[in-house]
Write a protein that holds these residues in place. Structure first.
Motif, PDB file in Angstrom:
ATOM      1  N   LYS A 200       6.849   6.031  -4.720  1.00 35.52           N
ATOM      2  CA  LYS A 200       6.037   7.229  -4.521  1.00 35.52           C
ATOM      3  C   LYS A 200       6.459   8.336  -5.487  1.00 35.52           C
ATOM      4  CE  LYS A 200       4.336  10.260  -0.892  1.00 35.52           C
ATOM      5  NZ  LYS A 200       4.327  10.493   0.562  1.00 35.52           N
ATOM      6  N   SER A 201       7.756   8.542  -5.650  1.00 33.43           N
ATOM      7  CA  SER A 201       8.227   9.589  -6.557  1.00 33.43           C
ATOM      8  C   SER A 201       7.819   9.287  -8.001  1.00 33.43           C
ATOM      9  CB  SER A 201       9.743   9.760  -6.449  1.00 33.43           C
ATOM     10  OG  SER A 201      10.431   8.669  -7.021  1.00 33.43           O
TER      11      SER A 201
ATOM     12  N   VAL B 214       1.614  -0.618 -10.723  1.00 31.31           N
ATOM     13  CA  VAL B 214       1.013   0.257  -9.719  1.00 31.31           C
ATOM     14  C   VAL B 214      -0.428   0.503 -10.144  1.00 31.31           C
ATOM     15  CG1 VAL B 214       1.077   2.543  -8.635  1.00 31.31           C
ATOM     16  CG2 VAL B 214       3.217   1.429  -9.298  1.00 31.31           C
TER      17      VAL B 214
ATOM     18  N   ILE C 178       5.119   7.534  -8.921  1.00 32.08           N
ATOM     19  CA  ILE C 178       3.675   7.743  -9.009  1.00 32.08           C
ATOM     20  C   ILE C 178       3.392   9.229  -9.224  1.00 32.08           C
ATOM     21  CG2 ILE C 178       1.508   7.707  -7.698  1.00 32.08           C
ATOM     22  CD1 ILE C 178       2.523   5.085  -6.392  1.00 32.08           C
ATOM     23  N   ILE C 179       4.052  10.078  -8.447  1.00 33.03           N
ATOM     24  CA  ILE C 179       3.873  11.530  -8.586  1.00 33.03           C
ATOM     25  C   ILE C 179       4.293  11.984  -9.983  1.00 33.03           C
ATOM     26  CG2 ILE C 179       4.705  13.773  -7.771  1.00 33.03           C
ATOM     27  CD1 ILE C 179       4.843  12.427  -4.936  1.00 33.03           C
TER      28      ILE C 179
ATOM     29  N   HIS D 236      -4.314   2.375  -8.682  1.00 35.56           N
ATOM     30  CA  HIS D 236      -5.104   3.108  -7.701  1.00 35.56           C
ATOM     31  C   HIS D 236      -6.100   2.151  -7.058  1.00 35.56           C
ATOM     32  CE1 HIS D 236      -8.285   6.042  -6.438  1.00 35.56           C
ATOM     33  NE2 HIS D 236      -7.201   6.688  -6.034  1.00 35.56           N
TER      34      HIS D 236
ATOM     35  N   VAL E 167      -0.382   8.578  -1.541  1.00 36.12           N
ATOM     36  CA  VAL E 167       0.194   9.751  -2.212  1.00 36.12           C
ATOM     37  C   VAL E 167      -0.866  10.837  -2.134  1.00 36.12           C
ATOM     38  CG1 VAL E 167       1.077  10.694  -4.368  1.00 36.12           C
ATOM     39  CG2 VAL E 167       1.563   8.319  -3.766  1.00 36.12           C
TER      40      VAL E 167
ATOM     41  N   PRO F  35       9.897   2.122  -1.115  1.00 37.48           N
ATOM     42  CA  PRO F  35       8.591   2.772  -1.206  1.00 37.48           C
ATOM     43  C   PRO F  35       8.707   4.248  -1.601  1.00 37.48           C
ATOM     44  CG  PRO F  35       8.660   1.369   0.713  1.00 37.48           C
ATOM     45  CD  PRO F  35      10.057   1.417   0.155  1.00 37.48           C
ATOM     46  N   GLN F  36       9.716   4.939  -1.124  1.00 41.79           N
ATOM     47  CA  GLN F  36       9.901   6.346  -1.473  1.00 41.79           C
ATOM     48  C   GLN F  36      10.157   6.508  -2.971  1.00 41.79           C
ATOM     49  OE1 GLN F  36       9.247   8.782   0.603  1.00 41.79           O
ATOM     50  NE2 GLN F  36       9.567  10.255  -1.028  1.00 41.79           N
TER      51      GLN F  36
ATOM     52  N   TRP G 161       1.128  -1.406  -5.139  1.00 39.75           N
ATOM     53  CA  TRP G 161       2.206  -1.804  -6.042  1.00 39.75           C
ATOM     54  C   TRP G 161       2.759  -3.138  -5.595  1.00 39.75           C
ATOM     55  CZ3 TRP G 161       7.520  -1.821  -4.471  1.00 39.75           C
ATOM     56  CH2 TRP G 161       7.754  -1.313  -3.190  1.00 39.75           C
TER      57      TRP G 161
ATOM     58  N   ARG H 105       0.846  -1.197   0.000  1.00 41.37           N
ATOM     59  CA  ARG H 105       0.000   0.000   0.000  1.00 41.37           C
ATOM     60  C   ARG H 105       0.880   1.245   0.000  1.00 41.37           C
ATOM     61  NH1 ARG H 105      -2.997   3.026   4.154  1.00 41.37           N
ATOM     62  NH2 ARG H 105      -5.079   3.423   3.355  1.00 41.37           N
ATOM     63  N   MET H 106       0.443   2.267  -0.745  1.00 37.99           N
ATOM     64  CA  MET H 106       1.176   3.523  -0.830  1.00 37.99           C
ATOM     65  C   MET H 106       0.162   4.657  -0.830  1.00 37.99           C
ATOM     66  SD  MET H 106       3.939   5.403  -1.491  1.00 37.99           S
ATOM     67  CE  MET H 106       5.023   4.015  -1.589  1.00 37.99           C
TER      68      MET H 106
END
Length: 104
Positions: free
Chosen positions: A74-75, A40, A77-78, A42, A13, A70-71, A20, A10-11
């Motif tokens: 996240k980057s 990935v 995904i953004i 939603h 944002v 995970p970081q 993912w 789970r992530m």
């Protein structure tokens, strides 16, 4: 197309939830030096994103091991959202490759 639920990570944002996964089992293609697209999606099971970063677990071809955090996910995904990924809408999968969003 929805991701299989087993093994999802789970992530969060912003206020959106994404999932993912990296397979535990190395695929035949990965063993033969093909990079792995990290899936990935939603939580609404909208458009699937495959992140290509050169991640491959083929030690036979001299690749350096790559840790996916995970970081890092996240980057990416953004980055994909900024490039126009419609994560909450149905549609065919898209790929994020070298900062470019492409249709599957």
């Amino acid at each position: 197309m929805a991701l299989a639920k087993k093994g999802l990570r789970r992530m969060v944002v912003g206020d959106q939830i994404f999932y993912w996964k990296i397979r535990k089992i190395v695929s035949h293609n990965e063993k033969h030096n093909e990079e792995y697209g990290i899936p990935v999606q939603h939580e609404s099971e909208g458009q699937l994103l495959l992140i290509y970063t050169g991640f491959c677990r083929s030690i036979d071809y001299g690749r350096e091991p790559m840790n996916i955090s995970p970081q890092f996910i996240k980057s990416k995904i953004i980055e994909a959202i900024d490039l126009g990924w419609k994560f909450d809408q149905p549609g065919t999968a898209v790929k994020l490759v070298n900062g470019v969003l492409m249709s599957q």
